[in-house]
Design a protein around this motif. Sequence first.
Motif, mmCIF file in Angstrom:
data_model
loop_
_atom_site.group_PDB
_atom_site.id
_atom_site.type_symbol
_atom_site.label_atom_id
_atom_site.label_comp_id
_atom_site.label_asym_id
_atom_site.label_seq_id
_atom_site.Cartn_x
_atom_site.Cartn_y
_atom_site.Cartn_z
ATOM 1 N N ARG A 40 0.446 -1.405 0.234
ATOM 2 C CA ARG A 40 0.172 0.025 0.301
ATOM 3 C C ARG A 40 1.293 1.040 -0.052
ATOM 4 N NH1 ARG A 40 -2.272 -1.420 6.042
ATOM 5 N NH2 ARG A 40 -0.123 -1.585 5.699
ATOM 6 N N ALA A 41 0.039 2.615 -0.204
ATOM 7 C CA ALA A 41 0.947 3.101 -0.150
ATOM 8 C C ALA A 41 1.271 4.056 1.505
ATOM 9 C CB ALA A 41 0.515 4.709 -0.715
ATOM 10 N N LEU A 42 1.097 3.294 2.085
ATOM 11 C CA LEU A 42 1.471 3.118 3.204
ATOM 12 C C LEU A 42 2.822 2.908 3.744
ATOM 13 C CD1 LEU A 42 0.294 4.906 6.207
ATOM 14 C CD2 LEU A 42 -0.417 3.037 6.642
ATOM 15 N N ASP A 43 2.706 1.627 3.247
ATOM 16 C CA ASP A 43 3.779 0.813 3.464
ATOM 17 C C ASP A 43 4.647 1.554 2.329
ATOM 18 O OD1 ASP A 43 1.702 -1.435 4.286
ATOM 19 O OD2 ASP A 43 1.755 -2.460 2.611
ATOM 20 N N TYR A 44 5.702 1.723 1.268
ATOM 21 C CA TYR A 44 5.951 2.835 0.977
ATOM 22 C C TYR A 44 6.218 3.559 1.233
ATOM 23 C CZ TYR A 44 7.853 5.588 -3.310
ATOM 24 O OH TYR A 44 7.925 6.291 -4.538
ATOM 25 N N LEU A 45 5.483 4.712 1.686
ATOM 26 C CA LEU A 45 5.443 5.420 2.802
ATOM 27 C C LEU A 45 7.196 5.163 3.713
ATOM 28 C CD1 LEU A 45 5.856 8.789 3.430
ATOM 29 C CD2 LEU A 45 3.584 8.358 3.880
ATOM 30 N N LYS A 46 6.238 4.221 4.911
ATOM 31 C CA LYS A 46 7.307 3.703 5.979
ATOM 32 C C LYS A 46 8.514 3.498 5.129
ATOM 33 C CE LYS A 46 5.994 0.427 7.448
ATOM 34 N NZ LYS A 46 4.924 -0.819 8.559
ATOM 35 N N ASP A 47 8.392 2.968 4.015
ATOM 36 C CA ASP A 47 9.838 2.149 3.751
ATOM 37 C C ASP A 47 11.133 3.705 3.285
ATOM 38 O OD1 ASP A 47 9.681 -0.211 3.856
ATOM 39 O OD2 ASP A 47 9.531 -0.998 1.887
#
Length: 1349
Positions: free
Chosen positions: A577-584
Amino acid sequence: MVSASAPRASSSNRPMNLSGDQNQVQPTSKVLPTLDLHALQNASRVLQDQLNKDAQIIPELNDMLTIPGVPSSASYSVFPDDFRVPFQKRRLVGIPDALFQYYNTTSVTSHMGLMPEIERVWITIDHNLFLWDYIEGQELSSYVDQPDVITHVALVRPKAGVFIDEITFLLVVCTPVSVLLIGLSVNPATGANSRTHKDIKLYATDMTVSVDVEMTSVIGTQEGRIFMCGVHDGCLYELHYQEKEGWFGKRVHMLNHSVGGVQSLIPRLSAPRPEDRIITVVSDTSRGCFYTLTANNTVSIYKTNGDKSVQHVHTLSNLYKAAQDKAPGSPALTPQKFQIIALHIIDQNESRSGVQLMAITANAVRLYFSPSSGFNQGFMVGGGAQSAIRPLQLTHVRLPPPNLLHPDEQSGPHRPTTTGYSIAQASQQLTSRPYVVSNLENSCYDAGLLVAAEPADVDGTDYVLCISPDLTRVGSLGQVHGAPSQLQLSQFATTSYSMVPGPSRPPLTENAALLAIPGRTWAMALVPRPVDLSTTSVPSNLPVPVITNELAYQISEPTRQFMILTNVGLTFLAKRRALDYLKDVIEEFQVEGNAQPLIEFRDSFGRDQTCAMLLAIAGGNTFLSAGEQASIGSIRTVGPEIAMVAKQAFYDFGERPMWAERVTYGTSEGSGTAIFSGRREGFALYFARLVRPFWKAKLTKTNAAGLHDLNVQDSILIAAQRNLHALKDLLDANPHLFHSIPGDYAAGRSGTSSDLEAWKAEHGSVSQLLDLLARTVEAISFVLLLSDHQLGELIRQCEPAIQQIATSMTFEDLVTDDKGVTASRALVNVVINQHIGQQISVDTISEVLQQRCGSFCSTDDVMLYKARENVRKAVETRNPAERSRNVEFEKLREICGDYQQLNYAKGAIVLPLHCAKVYDADGQGQEYWIAGCPANDSRSSSWERRIHCYELVLDSLSVFEERSAQAKHPSSSGLTIEDPERVRSHAYELAFDNEDEMFHSSLYDWLIKRNMADELLEMRPVYLEAHLRRPPVTVQKFQLLWQFYVKDGQSLRAAEVLGALAESTEFNLSLGTRLEYLTLAIGNAKSHPVSAGGRHETAIAFLTDLEEKLEVAQVQFELYNTLIPRINEPGEIGEKVQLLSTGLMNITELYQEYAEPFDLPIIKLLILHVSEHRDENIARPIWNKIFEDAINGGEPETATDRIISQVVPLGQRFYPSESAFPLRYIASLLVRFGLTRKGAIPYGWAPRALAQCGVPYPEIWDICYEMYESQVPPFNEQANVQAISSDIAVLLTDWIEEAKRPQSAASRGEFPVYRIDQAIDQYLAELEPSRTVTKAAYENLKRQLRRNW
């Protein structure tokens, strides 16, 4: 300038949890000021605006595929770095080692597939079937009870009513020679590490059918029908099964719908050709149809129709040509490559109208189909226009990505580093070796996500094509499109395929990547989602984001995962998800200091979306982890360093608010609007998304028992509350996140006031949102508390107006509306009442309520309950020092008087009732009352104390009654007490809600004395029946009791009470009144339903007894009316007559004591009639006396009339009772009298008298004929026989005239023509010649018979 969102102290203490739910967040204890509902409603409107935006930022699939002039597309975003690929491999679960012992020869046949509904993989080895529980890892279930090689297994839902309730699924097991069904039940269980999984149990069904062709591609429909196709002949088959053998069908048999079995305009009479054979069947349960795919790429649509038939709706053929027309010249579309491998259903959540089916080819060309826009109404199949299944047409061709990166090259490239957020350097394009997909074999699709596998160029490996929507390209996110590091295929989105540049709607753009997985793929499926995510019923008009809008759902739902079954094991792929991308990218910045990916993320997803996601990362979220599906309600957080970067990025990316000035033309005055910063917008957006699952939903729903339950699952509320509380903790601990920096204020002071106005508006809005956030956290605690205390029961105990509010309001209403405040206070009162009844300290209860949901607890109510508790403690104490502080009765009276003056119904009613219970804590007074209040009993003093308290309640009710009446008739001054009718109604409701039976008895007596018995019966309160049955019994109580039973639907009990009342000896009731009660009792007994209470036979016996008693009572009443002129006679006669009116007597008493001594012949006959006593030795003397009195009672000339006046009314009353009206004897008396008056009485007088009595003509004729033939004196004399013949002639003449009359009781069809005709011949032959009149009458009869019959 002081900020409206000043720092707020946070507490590490958590109050106790009364609900027993350890997952629930407890808000910190604090005293809230008076609610500002206007501010809460403003904040709620901000949330609604955000929800409306969420429903619009991502278009539906149909909108992106139906752009005019764009029939095909091939726009993809292909990222070379790892953390931006759309999917990520999460784990591999190996096939259990225990299976390999079965591969003991080289010639075994093995197949496998997925059953995600029951969390199993099915594996067949020759004739053995194994079900592998991949959740537990190594657990296997087996089925080895059939000898044939198993080639295919499917899981379907059973038909309703065929199997036992435990069987919720069927296993369809296919072999080359048979298909069999196995029942399967599923039960949740908890395994190691508290991990939930599903236990299964298999059931033999004895349902097996032999087949001539091997079956495959088995599907089940919503109603439980099972369809499949033949491997070799490609026909469409149905396995029909039913509970029992029938006249026209076996319990289980196979139907071939391809050979004459499908309703179609051109029925097929033979098996399909090899190229037309069906290879795949796919079910569309939401639309009530299914699709088939043939070997030559033909798609057909079918609808189930009836029990055994299917209806062919439409067939799509020549799809290759249709695809070429949509994308001419595409190298992906060639006859050699065009082979459809699978059909996938497009769910209505993804495309609410339009596209409903997608087909994918071996080289990843996707064909999208939607209902034909120009279809003929005659081709619609199904119900009305809304539910009809329409023919489909090819709408859009989606071409494959031609330059996919090879999995070996899928690695993170070098990125230029930056030290801040403001510099974005151009990325270098990566030259790569393109990989072209050409041999896909398996695919799976859900909510815009596609995974498909093909053999890799390395042995023992498959490549998985992963595709998902690129929301940064298709959405309206406020993004800044720069030059991110991606390989976007723009050359296939131009004029090559007839596409118009710059469409008004965004074309479909997708992320694409290729992943390598170990083993060869057998099957793939979506990992099932938690069931409770879709159990809330929300208004149908509420704007809901499309299912592909990942941004709206990622913080309230777990990530979507796919599982791929290979010969090595089960590989799980998770959607990134975009949330996973942002966390990375935050982690990369924290480790390497490289801000470029973070800036690119902000530019791609937009400022507001990025700020919303940064809040989720900084504060923690239950769905922050994209790995294993976390237990709902468990917060996932990042490390403090990552959280610090997220907070700093939130502040920096959020920018500052702005002021848009508007000047009115022609004036010097101006106005403006604040353009809020990304921080405020991100806060509002994140807040709105957290409450979206329940914000507009109704608070309650009705359960099967008719009570109300929470409309939203507890788990959803708990997860939302945890996320909201984490957000609140974050913002409370970091108030600077919404503060301006000093430079902003300096600029505002040196320039205009616009910046100050913008900051002021932003601070005001943020402050309102923070207040709404705190109120919402408390509201969820409040709702969960109510749920723990049986919400439906609490609502039932409220007054009707509150019940209406509570069952109609939404969660938003509870938090922000005045009716939510009203309902919550009423429900709090009910909860505290329950706890007071359980002897729990008021301080403890009020503390818990104020800690968990302080804004929902009324301090006024707490004061009242503390007063009640003090009264109870004062009465119970034995310490004289304590007793000096007691509230004595006179003080209680004074307090109640004050409550009356204040119109405080609750205090005036509830407090004295509570005191009554406290004064009689040991129950001695109640025991005294139950014992019937015996004299000289020591318990009477306790009873008197309770009665005094009850009198205070009744006095309050009287006061409220008088005020209500005065309000309806205002005084001349026009002044009325405020809302007295509401106070009166509330007081009565509190009184009736009390559970003190002794008080209820006093209340009922008080109401009955005030002529309010009818209202009491309409209410039918819980203790009314017992009160009316309790001694001393009175006529009034019995009258109310039987009426109570009637209104309560207990007609038999009402009859019993009425019967007892009629027969009672202790009440001085008139005879007429007792008759009335018996009549009512019979009516109610007849109303008793056959099945009520299983008392049918008892009810019939009781009804019979009542009817007999009523008949005897009616005799007694008639006897009384006959003797009433003698009631005043002196001595025994008058006393006996008076005795008739005092009670009911039996029939023997009436005969022996009255009818016989007073010589009343008519009463005697009536008694004989009612008792059905047949004794002609009694009846004949009575009739002799009647005739003698008639004959001797006047002039001989009028004797005939006197006889008629006596006999006819008695005959009409008693016939056909042989007891009271012995017909043949009475007929002989009439005839004998007529013979003595020959010449003076006309012929036919006796038969006509009997006819007037109601005796049928055939019966009169039989009697006359017996006399004519008897030769018994006086009928042995010829003159008398001839006289009888003349009577018969008159009788037959009257009979035939009556039969001829329309609608006569003497039916023409039942008239004995032949018998009468023969009898007339006999009468004429034996008639004396001198009787010319009688002869003429007989001859006329003969003519009438011939004319009419």
